[in-house]
Design an enzyme around this catalytic site. Structure first.
Site, PDB file in Angstrom:
ATOM      1  N   HIS A  92     -34.521 -38.084  95.039  1.00  0.00           N
ATOM      2  CA  HIS A  92     -33.905 -38.987  96.005  1.00  0.00           C
ATOM      3  C   HIS A  92     -33.606 -38.221  97.271  1.00  0.00           C
ATOM      4  CE1 HIS A  92     -31.183 -41.960  97.724  1.00  0.00           C
ATOM      5  NE2 HIS A  92     -31.769 -42.813  96.909  1.00  0.00           N
ATOM      6  N   ASP A 146     -34.346 -46.305  89.728  1.00  0.00           N
ATOM      7  CA  ASP A 146     -35.580 -47.005  89.356  1.00  0.00           C
ATOM      8  C   ASP A 146     -36.160 -46.548  88.034  1.00  0.00           C
ATOM      9  OD1 ASP A 146     -35.658 -48.629  91.596  1.00  0.00           O
ATOM     10  OD2 ASP A 146     -36.368 -46.969  92.804  1.00  0.00           O
TER      11      ASP A 146
END
Ligand code: CMC
Length: 429
Positions: free
Chosen positions: A306, A364
């Site tokens: 991320h 996700d």
């Protein structure tokens, strides 16, 4: 906000710039006057060191893995709150009282229907279109149907547009799904809560009764809470940039949907599930880990890493729990995909490459397995993300429009093209 000044040297020049400090998080150097004082721009493609605005909505501490909506930790909201309460919090800044909450729920519920002509608008699109393409088109089309809430200078129109967007996104998302499978659209049902209503619009058919499963409703509600806002991410920045020119909110949210579609952003949940399906069995995992580490292979472990979190994504922990709850409820706890995911996570978290680069599972990683188990096809995953993120987009858009210092976003560039040269007629080239 407090402000001091900092002095910086640039070559032989010394420049004084205001340094602004917020409530928590890094301070910022206000470089608004840099060009005027030095003739230089700053250069930060990808905005890794740039705060693009001042905001009071969402705070992320990526090193510590902290996410706060209006100061409240995501873990507390996901456990104790519900999605519409989260929408209220994001929009108005405070948690609602009981009366405010029931009034808000009522107003959202009464805006869930879309203009009947929208059904014909869908008919103009190919049946095999990706539902994100259909969502982009239909959200953009809302501005053609709801002229009475496009005057952004009118606070009451801004609020009506915000409520309409939060209320109508599930309806449009469900219509995009129904259209893709050739089933009739299901109208919203006003005695249902937000997520039950959405599940019903997606999975019910007019010829049969639909039974609400409270565990699935709660799980979807939690998924929506986790995806509601995430500070100045790519799609939110897109919404703000589109809105900065004075574009109407429906057009701005359509821009956000378009940006979210990319695999490095909202499309990652679809990509993560596709990757788990590709891996197929636990035995294949080492091969994929090796590929992810190979500099000459573009493959990446989807659902890992991320831009901001250099620690476990706090949303991923809640998502992992929700995933287990849903699979248990549906009798799928031995789903091979889940085994692949758990083992992949275990191996990656103990691998030097991932440790050194601080690559942890993001939201996700587990959301795809959960949504698949609930019955959603891959192509709907990013659509669901868009439904949830609309609340954050619209809250951020509203905050920007209501900021008295707001002006059009207009970045500059480092030009590396040809210097001035003279035009040559085509015959001479
Ligand atoms: N698998 C393998 N290596 C990776 C991965 C990954 N998933 N992510 C980053 N790296 C490596 C990358 O190769 C680079 O290595 P090096 O320094 O040797 O060149 C290093 O880690 C830093 O990567 P980066 O691309 O410079 O980092 P970034 O901050 O620009 O990218 C990211 C963040 C999310 C785009 C990236 O981690 C990625 O592509 N992840 C997979 C896609 C994904 O899961 N995206 C969902 C993000 S969460 C949902 C949302 O908020 O939208």
């Amino acid at each position: 906000m407090t402000a001091t000044t900092g002095t910086f040297s640039l070559g032989d020049k010394s420049v004084e710039m205001p340094v602004k400090t917020g409530t928590i998080g890094p301070s910022v150097v206000d470089i608004g006057k840099l060009y005027g004082q030095t003739g230089m721009f700053t250069y930060d493609p990808g905005f890794t060191s740039t705060a693009s605005c001042e905001s009071q909505i969402t705070y992320i501490d990526g090193d510590e893995g902290i996410l706060l909506y209006r100061g409240y930790p995501i873990e507390q909201i996901a456990e104790k709150g519900d999605f519409l309460e989260t929408c209220y919090l994001l929009l108005y800044g405070e948690l609602p009282t009981r009366v405010q909450k029931s009034d808000f729920d009522y107003r959202i519920t009464r805006h869930t229907m879309v203009h009947e002509q929208m059904a014909r608008f869908f008919g103009g699109l190919r049946r095999d279109s990706h539902p994100m393409a259909v969502l982009c088109a239909s959200v953009g089309a809302l501005s053609a149907f709801y002229h009475d809430s496009t005057d952004i200078t009118d606070p009451s129109q801004r609020m009506v547009a915000s409520l309409r967007l939060i209320a109508k996104m599930p309806t449009l998302a469900a219509m995009a799904y129904k259209y893709s499978i050739g089933q009739p659209f299901m109208y919203p049902k006003n005695d249902l809560d937000y997520c039950s209503n959405f599940l019903r619009m997606c999975f019910a058919v007019p010829c049969e009764d639909y039974k609400i499963n409270p565990i699935l409703t709660r799980a979807l509600d939690r998924i929506f809470i986790l995806h509601a806002d995430h500070e100045q991410n790519a799609s939110t920045s897109t919404v703000r940039l589109a809105g900065s020119s004075g574009a109407n909110p429906f057009a701005c949210i359509a821009a956000g949907v378009a940006c979210l579609w990319g695999p490095a952003h909202g499309g990652a949940n679809e990509a993560a599930l596709k990757m788990l399906l590709d891996i197929g069995t636990v035995e294949n995992i080492p091969k994929y880990i090796a590929r992810a580490k190979d500099k000459n292979d573009p493959f990446r472990l989807m659902g890992f890493g991320h831009r901001v979190y250099k620690n476990y994504d706090p949303r991923a922990k809640i998502m992992q729990r929700t995933c287990h709850e849903v699979l248990n409820e549906l009798g799928l706890k031995d789903d091979p995909l889940l085994s692949v995911a758990i083992e992949l996570e275990r191996i990656a978290l103990s691998d030097e490459y991932f440790i050194e680069k601080k690559l942890y599972p993001n939201i996700d990683f587990y959301s795809g397995i959960t949504l698949k188990a609930m019955g959603f096809p891959l192509s709907m995953f990013t659509v669901l993300f868009a439904v949830a993120r609309t609340s954050g987009w619209i809250a951020q858009w509203k905050e920007m429009i209501e900021d008295p210092g707001q002006k059009i976003g207009r970045p500059r560039q480092l030009y590396t093209g040809a210097a001035r040269r003279d035009y040559r007629a085509i015959a001479e080239r």
